[in-house]
Design an enzyme around this catalytic site. Structure first.
Site, PDB file in Angstrom:
ATOM      1  N   GLY A  71      11.241 -16.919  -7.993  1.00 31.24           N
ATOM      2  CA  GLY A  71      11.391 -18.284  -8.040  1.00 31.24           C
ATOM      3  C   GLY A  71      10.154 -19.155  -8.179  1.00 31.24           C
TER       4      GLY A  71
ATOM      5  N   ASP B 186      19.757 -19.882 -24.337  1.00 30.60           N
ATOM      6  CA  ASP B 186      19.411 -20.561 -23.000  1.00 30.60           C
ATOM      7  C   ASP B 186      18.439 -21.453 -23.127  1.00 30.60           C
ATOM      8  OD1 ASP B 186      18.399 -17.602 -23.221  1.00 30.60           O
ATOM      9  OD2 ASP B 186      17.287 -18.472 -21.345  1.00 30.60           O
TER      10      ASP B 186
ATOM     11  N   ARG C 293      14.349 -20.678 -11.363  1.00 31.39           N
ATOM     12  CA  ARG C 293      13.182 -21.058 -10.477  1.00 31.39           C
ATOM     13  C   ARG C 293      13.034 -22.664 -10.591  1.00 31.39           C
ATOM     14  NH1 ARG C 293       7.896 -19.054 -13.925  1.00 31.39           N
ATOM     15  NH2 ARG C 293       8.961 -19.075 -16.163  1.00 31.39           N
TER      16      ARG C 293
ATOM     17  N   ARG D  58      22.292 -26.878 -22.120  1.00 28.99           N
ATOM     18  CA  ARG D  58      21.702 -26.215 -23.500  1.00 28.99           C
ATOM     19  C   ARG D  58      22.907 -25.547 -23.886  1.00 28.99           C
ATOM     20  NH1 ARG D  58      17.423 -23.612 -20.067  1.00 28.99           N
ATOM     21  NH2 ARG D  58      17.417 -25.825 -19.141  1.00 28.99           N
TER      22      ARG D  58
ATOM     23  N   ASP E  32      11.798 -25.932 -22.135  1.00 31.46           N
ATOM     24  CA  ASP E  32      11.432 -24.399 -21.268  1.00 31.46           C
ATOM     25  C   ASP E  32      10.402 -23.825 -22.074  1.00 31.46           C
ATOM     26  OD1 ASP E  32      13.484 -24.804 -19.941  1.00 31.46           O
ATOM     27  OD2 ASP E  32      14.851 -23.297 -20.631  1.00 31.46           O
TER      28      ASP E  32
END
Length: 569
Positions: A208, A326, A175, A272, A336
Site C-alpha cells: 500500500g 485500468d 494504495r 476509468r 496514474d
C-alpha cells in the site's frame, strides 16, 4: 438523460477545454512578476488550431483564501449515496463484489514527515487554501493520511482492467484513498485522493505504499502536463517520510530499502475504463448502468465532439508507459503516472518502461492501444447498449479522427496555416530525418520556432544543437527548401508571427527522465529544491534563465541514456 452511446462518442473525440498562456520572449527570473501579460502582443490572432496552453491560477486574492484547514469542506456524501458500499470492513485483501467502493482508512506514514513540494496553483487556485497552510503540521498530517477532515469518509475504488492486452481481473485502488469531493469557489468539483497511503482491500500482495522516486515523478509530471495544456490529474503536494519501504526496482532480485512518500492528487473523477469493465465482467449490470448514469450526469452534461485536446499528448513526445484499461480515464485525462517518459531522440519505437519487453506501449503504438482500450470499453458497455451497430460505427471513426488531429497538431508545431496537399508529406519527411539522425524531439521543434526564416535560408543555427543534428541529414536541404517555400505561400503572415505561433505550441522544457532522476536524488537527501524544477515546468514555453543555467534545454547528459524506469514504485 444521455444514452450510453454518447459516452462512447465522448471517449473517442472529447476532452477538456483550456485557456491561453502568454509566451514571453525571454524571462530573466522565475519570479511570478516576470510572467505578466504586459509583454504580450496579438501576433497569434490569425493562427490556425494549436496546442492550447494554460493560464496559471496564481492571481487569486490572498484575502479570500482559507486560513484554517478545518474550513476545507471535503465530503464523501455524494459518492456514498450514489452507490452501494462494500459490506465488509477492513483493509485486508479480498475479492469484492456488488459495489463501487470499499471504506478504507489510510495507514499513517511514520515520521518524521516533511513537505517536499506543493503546487501553489493547485493549493490556491483549486483548493482555495492559503499556501502558507502547507507549512503547518495540520497540513502535513492531512496530506499524508494521518488526519481526516470532517465530512471525509476514505474510500478505495474497485475496478478491473486489461493489462498488457490480457484481462487481469479485480485490481482497484491498492494504495490510494479517496478523501471525498471539494467544490471550490468557482463551482468546480474535485475529488481528492492520497496515493501511497496504505493498504486497502485491493492491495493484493502489496504494502500500500509508494516510494520517493515514483512520487516525485507523479508530482512533477502531472503538474508539467497541465502547464503543457494536456488534460491531466493534478498534484497538490508531496510528503516524504523516513518510513522504510522494500522494493525490487527492476524485478531482478535486487531488493532495496527505500523511503515512503504520499502524493495528494486531484481529478474531476477517478473513474476509468476498468471501472466499467469489472462490473460488466462480473455480470453486475444494474450497477454498471448506475455507474454509467452517474458519470453521464456528473461529467457529460454537454459534449463538444470537435475539441481536439484529447490528442495533445501525442504532439509533445509523451509516452505513458502503461496504457492498460485500468489507467485510461473515462474523462480523457492522463492519470496514474508510472514508468512514463518524454522521448528525447525521435524514435517511434521509444519505450519508457523497462517492464514492457514487447514494446506494446511504445510511442508509435499508443494510438493503436487507445483503439484497443476503446474496444474494451465498448465490450464493457455492451450489456446496456441498445444499438450495437451504431456503437461499432462510431468506433470505426477512431483511426481517421486520431490521424486528423495528429496532423493538425504537427502542422501547428511547424507554424503552417491553411491546408495544402503536401503538408502530410512535409511532416513525415521531417520526422523520418529526425529518426535517421536521432534528433531531439522537443528541441528540434522548439529551435525551428526560434530560428528566423533568414537563418534557415542561410543554414546558420548558432548554438542550436538540435537543428545542427538534423541538418546533418543528406536530404535536409531538400526538406528545408520545401518548408521555406510552404511558409512563403502563407499570405499576411510575418516571420515573427510564425515564430510566436510556434513558440506557443513547442515547449522549451519537458520533464526529461534525467531531470526527474536528479530531483529524486535530491529529495532522497532531504534537499527540496524540487520546487524550483516544478516552477520551471509551470512555464514550459517561456525561456527562463534559471532553467538555462541548469541545462534543461541543453543536450542531455550522456548518463541520461543509461536511465531505466520500471513499474516498480
Amino acid at each position: 438523460m444521455w444514452s450510453p452511446n454518447q459516452v462512447l462518442v465522448f471517449a473517442l473525440v472529447a476532452a477538456s477545454s483550456f485557456t491561453s498562456v502568454h509566451v514571453l520572449e525571454f524571462c530573466q527570473s522565475t519570479d511570478r512578476d516576470c510572467h505578466s501579460d504586459d509583454n504580450h502582443d496579438n501576433m497569434a490572432s490569425n493562427s490556425q488550431p494549436s496546442l492550447h496552453t494554460v493560464k496559471s491560477r496564481w492571481n487569486v486574492s490572498v484575502s479570500n483564501l482559507i486560513k484554517d484547514l478545518e474550513q476545507l469542506k471535503v465530503s464523501s456524501k455524494k459518492l456514498i449515496e450514489a452507490f452501494p458500499i462494500d459490506e465488509v470492513n477492513g483493509n485486508f485483501a479480498r475479492s469484492v463484489k456488488n459495489c463501487i467502493f470499499s471504506k478504507s482508512i489510510p495507514t499513517p506514514l511514520r515520521g518524521p514527515l516533511r513537505l517536499a513540494a506543493a503546487s501553489k496553483d493547485v493549493i490556491e487556485g483549486i483548493l482555495d487554501l492559503d499556501v502558507a497552510l502547507t507549512h503547518t503540521n495540520d497540513f502535513l498530517h492531512f496530506a499524508s493520511g494521518n488526519k481526516l477532515l470532517s465530512g471525509s469518509v476514505p474510500l478505495a475504488h474497485r475496478y478491473g482492467g486489461h493489462q498488457f492486452g490480457y484481462w487481469a481481473g479485480q485490481l482497484g485502488d491498492g494504495r490510494a484513498h479517496s478523501l471525498g469531493q471539494y467544490t471550490n469557489r468557482k463551482g468546480e468539483v474535485w475529488e481528492l485522493q492520497l496515493k501511497g497511503s496504505g493498504k486497502t482491500p485491493y492491495s493484493r500482495s502489496g504494502d500500500g505504499r509508494a516510494v520517493i522516486r515514483s512520487s516525485v515523478r507523479e508530482f512533477l509530471c502531472s503538474e508539467a502536463m497541465h502547464f503543457l495544456g494536456i488534460p491531466t490529474s493534478r498534484a497538490a503536494s508531496l510528503i516524504v517520510s523516513d518510513e522504510p519501504v522494500i522494493r525490487d526496482k527492476f524485478y531482478n532480485g535486487n531488493v532495496n530499502t527505500e523511503r515512503g512518500a504520499v502524493v495528494l492528487r486531484l481529478a474531476k473523477s477517478w473513474f476509468r475504463i476498468g471501472s466499467l469493465e469489472i462490473l460488466s465482467q462480473s455480470g453486475e449490470i444494474d450497477l454498471l448502468r448506475k455507474l454509467l448514469n452517474f458519470v453521464i450526469d456528473e461529467h457529460f452534461s454537454s459534449i463538444n465532439s470537435d475539441d481536439p485536446d484529447k490528442y495533445l499528448w501525442m504532439s509533445v513526445g509523451f509516452a505513458h508507459g502503461v496504457c492498460n484499461t485500468d489507467n485510461f480515464s473515462l474523462l480523457s485525462i492522463t492519470i496514474d503516472y508510472g514508468p512514463f517518459g518524454f522521448m528525447e531522440a525521435y524514435d517511434p519505437g521509444f519505450v519508457p518502461n523497462t517492464s514492457d519487453d514487447e514494446g506494446r506501449y511504445s510511442v508509435g503504438a499508443q494510438a493503436n492501444v487507445g483503439l484497443f482500450n476503446l474496444e474494451k470499453l465498448l465490450n464493457a458497455l455492451s450489456p446496456v447498449l441498445s444499438q450495437q451497430n451504431q456503437a461499432q460505427s462510431i468506433l470505426k471513426g477512431y483511426a481517421n479522427i486520431n490521424q486528423m488531429r495528429i496532423h493538425q497538431h504537427f502542422k501547428a508545431k511547424l507554424g503552417l496555416l491553411g491546408e495544402e496537399e503536401d503538408d502530410g508529406y512535409l511532416i513525415a519527411f521531417l520526422l523520418k530525418m529526425m529518426e535517421d539522425t536521432q534528433s531531439d524531439f522537443t528541441m528540434t521543434f522548439r529551435q525551428l520556432s526560434e530560428v528566423s526564416a533568414q537563418q534557415l535560408h542561410n543554414r546558420k543555427f548558432p548554438q542550436m544543437w538540435a537543428l545542427e543534428d538534423l541538418s546533418s541529414h543528406k536530404l535536409f536541404s531538400d526538406w528545408l527548401s520545401m518548408f521555406l517555400l510552404r511558409l512563403s505561400r502563407q499570405l499576411n503572415d510575418s516571420d515573427l508571427q510564425r515564430q510566436h505561433r510556434m513558440k506557443n505550441v513547442n515547449p522549451r522544457y519537458v520533464l526529461r527522465n534525467w531531470m526527474a532522476e536528479s530531483a529524486i536524488s535530491k529529495v532522497e537527501m532531504n534537499d527540496f529544491s524540487v520546487e524550483l524544477l516544478h516552477h520551471i515546468l509551470s512555464h514550459p514555453y517561456v525561456t527562463q534563465e534559471t532553467a538555462e543555467e541548469a541545462g534543461y534545454a541543453a543536450r542531455p547528459p550522456l548518463w541520461a541514456k543509461r536511465l531505466k524506469v520500471s513499474c516498480s514504485s
